[in-house]
Write an enzyme that holds these catalytic residues in place. Structure first.
Site, PDB file in Angstrom:
ATOM      1  CB  SER A  73      -0.899   0.020   1.243  1.00 26.35           C
ATOM      2  OG  SER A  73      -1.660  -1.145   1.328  1.00 26.35           O
TER       3      SER A  73
ATOM      4  CD  GLU B 213      -8.876 -18.184   4.085  1.00 23.15           C
ATOM      5  OE1 GLU B 213      -8.307 -17.070   4.153  1.00 23.15           O
ATOM      6  OE2 GLU B 213      -9.912 -18.386   3.406  1.00 23.15           O
TER       7      GLU B 213
ATOM      8  CD  GLU C 182      -1.644  -4.512   8.853  1.00 21.93           C
ATOM      9  OE1 GLU C 182      -0.870  -5.451   9.117  1.00 21.93           O
ATOM     10  OE2 GLU C 182      -1.831  -4.084   7.710  1.00 21.93           O
TER      11      GLU C 182
END
Length: 396
Positions: free
Chosen positions: A164, A381, A247
């Site tokens: 990003s 997952e 995060e």
């Protein structure tokens, strides 16, 4: 949990609210919005970052010694609430401010903190995150980007993906494999890379939303000084886990919750006025039930954030529960935007450029953006594996 605010907390909120009223453009969030062009919007957000810094509102959680306010967790929660309430733009240097700085505060040397933190909090140096790789899937420990030591520097070769803001970044936190003979969770090191170093090339990725926030980043014999190693050689996995804990932490999730609540309120308002047959979209009992479900789920997201804050206020360390929050909000909000498209019916696919688009295309765009929620910051997952192993104690 104690939901009451002290007089000091209330004064903090009043001070911030007054500053936002004085510094946001008149009509902001109602008739005035950020630039639509992606590059112009990025520069607009960087300018806003500078305003926050000048006003003493950037990096408020940082220690005073490094330019922050040393804000308490409650003050950080108030900050997230007020920024969302004012629909204030988000500063561009999210990764630098929230991830790089907190990681350096935990694991960096004092020399590294003195070098990098001042230019992060001022917005002079924007950072990106070089963790994910195209052939590592959701298994971060499978990275293959190599860093080979040659004298007083490492030579980096490999590729990163989903970086990003790489196109705007001056620096990158990079995970690279420094020992291929060790088990995969070992042999990884955490490096700080100057993005102007020869050998780095960036290729923007066009997303389904039409935006290019993400990039592919290539490293071809890129030289990085040994002084840019954070922590111990081959000790990068533990440092990366610190980065990811922030995060996925409640500070990030609470601001998101407030934004999603605003989106849900706007959706309910739109559904209540959008004509559908002889009534409006919200008259459909199925739509109404799904909207009610979203109201409950978004409120549960808020309570999950407050529970995490409460735990931290009692001095308990960050743990794998952050994965539960991230897993929960990413799916709940995807469901909410799917309900939005169902409620809007045949008009749902219209983008903001079409005058018939409900909500000026905001729900269509948000639906497309939401598809990344269950992938970035660790896929669902991976979050389920963490919860199974570290919270439930299930075998690997």
């Amino acid at each position: 949990m104690d939901f009451t605010y002290s007089a000091k907390d209330a004064a903090f909120r009043d001070e911030l609210r007054a500053w936002l009223a004085a510094n946001l453009p008149a009509g902001w969030g109602e008739t005035v919005f950020g630039p639509e062009d992606e590059d112009e919007n990025a520069m607009f957000r960087l300018d806003w970052e500078g305003k926050l810094y000048a006003g003493g509102w950037n990096g408020i959680a940082w220690p005073v010694k490094y330019g922050g306010r040393g804000a308490s967790l409650v003050e950080q929660a108030i900050f997230a609430e007020e920024m969302a309430r004012a629909r204030a733009p988000e500063g561009l240097n999210i990764i630098g401010r929230n991830l790089v700085a907190t990681t350096l505060l935990h694991h960096g040397s004092e020399e590294q903190r003195q070098r990098y933190l001042p230019k992060i909090i001022s917005g002079e140096e924007v950072w990106c995150q070089g963790f994910s790789e195209p052939n590592a899937g959701s298994d971060l420990a499978s990275i293959r980007c190599r860093a080979v030591r040659e004298g007083d520097h490492f030579v980096i070769n490999g590729q990163k993906i989903w970086t990003s803001f790489a196109q705007y970044a001056q620096w990158c936190i990079l995970l690279a494999r420094t020992d291929t003979d060790l088990p995969k969770h070992q042999g990884i090191s955490f490096l700080l890379v100057d993005m102007s170093t020869p050998g780095i090339s960036i290729r923007p990725l066009r997303q389904i939303s039409g935006e290019s926030e993400f990039n592919e980043t290539f490293f071809d014999n890129v030289k990085v000084p040994v002084a840019n190693l954070v922590g111990d050689l081959n000790g990068g996995w533990k440092i990366a886990m610190t980065t990811l804990a922030y995060e996925r932490g409640p500070e990030d999730a609470l601001g998101r919750q407030i934004h999603f609540k605003q989106e849900l309120d706007a959706l309910i308002e739109t559904a209540a006025t959008l004509k559908r047959g002889k009534g409006t979209a919200i008259d459909d009992p199925t739509v109404r039930q799904k909207l009610a479900k979203s109201v409950v789920e978004i409120e549960v997201m808020r309570l999950n954030c407050l529970r995490a804050f409460s735990k931290a206020l009692k001095g308990k360390p960050r743990g794998p529960e952050a994965s539960m929050n991230k897993l929960y909000w990413s799916h709940v909000t995807q469901n909410m935007y799917e309900t939005a498209l169902e409620a809007l019916g045949p008009l749902a696919p219209l983008d903001g450029g079409d005058p018939l688009s409900p909500g000026e295309g905001r729900f269509q765009l948000s639906f497309l953006r939401s598809k990344a929620f269950t992938i970035y910051s660790g896929s669902s997952e991976i979050q389920r594996n963490i919860i199974a192993e570290r919270v439930l104690g299930l075998p690997k």
